[in-house]
Design a protein around this motif. Structure first.
Motif, PDB file in Angstrom:
ATOM      1  N   GLN A  17       0.828  -1.193   0.000  1.00  0.00           N
ATOM      2  CA  GLN A  17       0.000   0.000   0.000  1.00  0.00           C
ATOM      3  C   GLN A  17       0.865   1.246   0.000  1.00  0.00           C
ATOM      4  OE1 GLN A  17      -2.157   0.898   3.622  1.00  0.00           O
ATOM      5  NE2 GLN A  17      -4.005   1.238   2.432  1.00  0.00           N
ATOM      6  N   PRO A 111      -7.248  -6.338   1.541  1.00  0.00           N
ATOM      7  CA  PRO A 111      -6.041  -6.068   2.340  1.00  0.00           C
ATOM      8  C   PRO A 111      -5.614  -7.236   3.222  1.00  0.00           C
ATOM      9  CG  PRO A 111      -7.940  -5.063   3.372  1.00  0.00           C
ATOM     10  CD  PRO A 111      -8.432  -5.643   2.074  1.00  0.00           C
ATOM     11  N   GLN A 113      -2.540  -7.683   6.373  1.00  0.00           N
ATOM     12  CA  GLN A 113      -1.462  -7.061   7.135  1.00  0.00           C
ATOM     13  C   GLN A 113      -0.366  -8.081   7.393  1.00  0.00           C
ATOM     14  OE1 GLN A 113      -3.973  -5.218  10.438  1.00  0.00           O
ATOM     15  NE2 GLN A 113      -2.379  -3.676  10.173  1.00  0.00           N
ATOM     16  N   THR A 123       0.571  -3.062   5.022  1.00  0.00           N
ATOM     17  CA  THR A 123      -0.647  -3.605   4.428  1.00  0.00           C
ATOM     18  C   THR A 123      -0.395  -3.925   2.965  1.00  0.00           C
ATOM     19  OG1 THR A 123      -2.044  -2.321   5.922  1.00  0.00           O
ATOM     20  CG2 THR A 123      -3.078  -3.178   3.938  1.00  0.00           C
ATOM     21  N   HIS A 125      -2.192  -5.861  -0.653  1.00  0.00           N
ATOM     22  CA  HIS A 125      -3.499  -6.115  -1.251  1.00  0.00           C
ATOM     23  C   HIS A 125      -3.408  -7.316  -2.186  1.00  0.00           C
ATOM     24  CE1 HIS A 125      -5.343  -2.481   0.355  1.00  0.00           C
ATOM     25  NE2 HIS A 125      -4.177  -1.907   0.147  1.00  0.00           N
TER      26      HIS A 125
END
Length: 275
Positions: A17, A111, A113, A123, A125
């Motif tokens: 991210q 998302p 983590q 984060t 994706h």
């Protein structure tokens, strides 16, 4: 006239991210039927009609706003489905046999983590199917200086709520592929040191050893490379807080005494024999 739906996917299945950028991505199975979601960014190109194309962020309600045809829902649809819908809309009184290209420019709807002992916490994706090893590689790989056997990977899965996290040994995961589950949207992957005992003195590899239920003194010493030829086996010391226990490892090996079970954070001291 026919149309082509173009789905852009990188060799990896997740993207960061925020900076720093991830390292070279691992090879994973690509998901050509990627489902568009809220937060994704789509690029739309209408052949011969540049004014109708553009870059569109999928909003909280799962829709994008396009010239002439207005707002359309795209969340939950594949890129090909979105292309088909646009062809229908623009072909209904606006364009003759429109040729429309749609691709995912950035992924932002699924998302995951990644925390703990990795090079790049943050984060990520999901773009397709990816497993634990893949997502750890995407986060820059493991960043530990000690034996992997003392670390574990915990996966807290959103859909399981308050259920205990899925826990696997980092060592067995990376070296044997054991517990290499697929990562799901909403997962929190945390690489951290697990429960350990400490073995010092005359053993092959002094240091922390991953603890497991039922671990005994002799097992901990074996996991540390075994006692050296100089070890004082008749008087191995186990420290548990302020408590001190002496263990005769020779008698344990001969079955004359029970092997003491260890607790997390116990210290096993194997001194050098005076002889």
């Amino acid at each position: 006239m026919g149309f082509v739906a173009v789905v852009w996917l990188s060799p990896s299945a997740a993207s960061a991210q925020a900076p720093p950028p991830p390292p070279p991505a691992p090879a994973v199975e690509q998901d050509v039927a990627y489902t568009v979601g809220n937060g994704d960014t789509l690029t739309v190109r209408v052949y011969g009609e540049d004014r109708l194309g553009g870059i569109y962020v999928v909003g909280p309600k799962g829709a994008i706003d396009l010239p002439w045809v207005g707002r359309i829902t795209v969340a939950g649809k594949s890129v090909e489905d979105v292309s088909n819908r646009l062809i229908e809309l623009y072909g209904d009184g606006f364009l003759v046999d429109p040729e429309i290209f749609v691709e995912v420019k950035t992924f932002g709807s699924r998302p995951v983590q990644v925390l703990g002992a990795v090079a790049h916490q943050g984060t990520y994706h999901l773009r397709g199917k990816i497993d634990l090893i893949g997502v750890i590689a995407e986060a820059g790989g493991v960043k530990v200086d000690e034996n992997l056997a003392t670390y574990e990977v915990q996966v807290k899965r959103q859909r399981l709520g308050a259920v205990e996290p899925i826990t696997v040994s980092l060592d067995r995961l990376m070296n044997l592929g054991e517990g290499n589950i697929n990562v799901e949207p909403g997962d929190v992957v945390n690489i951290t040191r697990g429960k350990v005992v400490f073995v010092s003195g005359e053993v092959g590899r002094p240091g922390a050893v991953a603890w497991h239920a039922g671990m005994s003194v002799s097992q901990a010493i074996a996991a540390s490379g075994g006692a050296s030829s100089l070890a004082k086996l008749r008087k191995v010391v186990v420290m548990r807080g302020q408590q001190r226990m002496e263990v005769n490892l020779k008698n344990i090996h001969k079955g004359r005494e029970p092997d003491i079970l260890l607790h997390p954070d116990d210290q096993v001291l194997v001194d050098e024999s005076p002889i």
